[in-house]
Design a protein around this motif. Structure first.
Motif, PDB file in Angstrom:
ATOM      1  N   SER A   1       0.833  -1.198   0.000  1.00 21.21           N
ATOM      2  CA  SER A   1       0.000   0.000   0.000  1.00 21.21           C
ATOM      3  C   SER A   1       0.871   1.254   0.000  1.00 21.21           C
ATOM      4  O   SER A   1       0.600   2.218  -0.720  1.00 21.21           O
ATOM      5  N   ALA A   2       1.938   1.234   0.799  1.00 21.52           N
ATOM      6  CA  ALA A   2       2.851   2.380   0.845  1.00 21.52           C
ATOM      7  C   ALA A   2       3.535   2.583  -0.507  1.00 21.52           C
ATOM      8  O   ALA A   2       3.695   3.712  -0.969  1.00 21.52           O
ATOM      9  N   ARG A   9       2.346   1.832  -3.417  1.00 18.81           N
ATOM     10  CA  ARG A   9       1.359   2.343  -4.392  1.00 18.81           C
ATOM     11  C   ARG A   9       1.153   3.848  -4.253  1.00 18.81           C
ATOM     12  O   ARG A   9       0.664   4.491  -5.173  1.00 18.81           O
ATOM     13  N   GLN A  10       1.490   4.410  -3.102  1.00 17.62           N
ATOM     14  CA  GLN A  10       1.303   5.837  -2.876  1.00 17.62           C
ATOM     15  C   GLN A  10       2.456   6.680  -3.425  1.00 17.62           C
ATOM     16  O   GLN A  10       2.355   7.891  -3.484  1.00 17.62           O
ATOM     17  N   ARG A  34       9.257  13.059  -4.494  1.00 23.31           N
ATOM     18  CA  ARG A  34       9.155  11.755  -3.839  1.00 23.31           C
ATOM     19  C   ARG A  34      10.129  11.746  -2.686  1.00 23.31           C
ATOM     20  O   ARG A  34      11.285  12.148  -2.819  1.00 23.31           O
TER      21      ARG A  34
END
Length: 114
Positions: free
Chosen positions: A94-95, A97-98, A108
Motif C-alpha cells: 500500500s505504501a 502504491r502511494q 518523492r
C-alpha cells in the motif's frame, strides 16, 4: 508383522511426525534453506511445502492425543505468524502504491523513520 491396532498407531505417529515437520517449515521459513531452481533464479517449485496426507487408519489413538494437541498448537501459531506477515506485506505494498510515478513531476520522499 504388526497387528491392525499397532499399524494404526504407526500410521498416526508417522502422520504426526510429518505434521510437526510441516509446522516447523511453515512457522520458521527463514530457518529453512531456500531450494534454488534449476536456473538459479529463485526457489524451485518442487520445494513448496505440502500438507501431509492423513492415515487411512481408524481414529487417533488416545496415547497420541497430547502430541496431536501440541501439533495443532504449533500449526495455529504458524498460521498466526503467516497472517501477520501477510498484513505487513499488504501495508508495504500500500505504501509503495502511494509513491508518485517517476514522470509525474511530484516530489518523492523516502520515510526512513517508519
Amino acid at each position: 508383522m504388526p497387528d491392525g491396532s499397532e499399524q494404526d498407531l504407526l500410521g498416526w505417529e508417522l502422520y504426526l511426525t510429518r505434521l510437526e515437520s510441516w509446522a516447523a517449515q511453515l512457522g520458521h521459513p527463514a530457518a529453512q534453506p531456500q531450494a534454488e531452481g534449476r536456473d538459479g533464479e529463485g526457489p524451485d517449485q518442487s520445494a513448496d511445502v505440502l500438507s501431509p496426507e492423513s492415515p487411512l487408519s481408524g481414529p487417533l489413538p488416545g496415547e497420541l492425543q497430547e502430541r496431536a494437541r501440541a501439533v495443532l498448537d504449533s500449526l495455529n501459531r504458524a498460521s498466526e505468524r503467516t497472517r501477520m506477515a501477510r498484513l505487513d506485506v499488504g501495508r508495504q505494498l500500500s505504501a509503495l502504491r502511494q509513491v508518485p510515478p517517476r514522470d509525474s513531476g511530484e516530489a518523492r520522499y523516502l520515510d526512513t523513520s517508519g
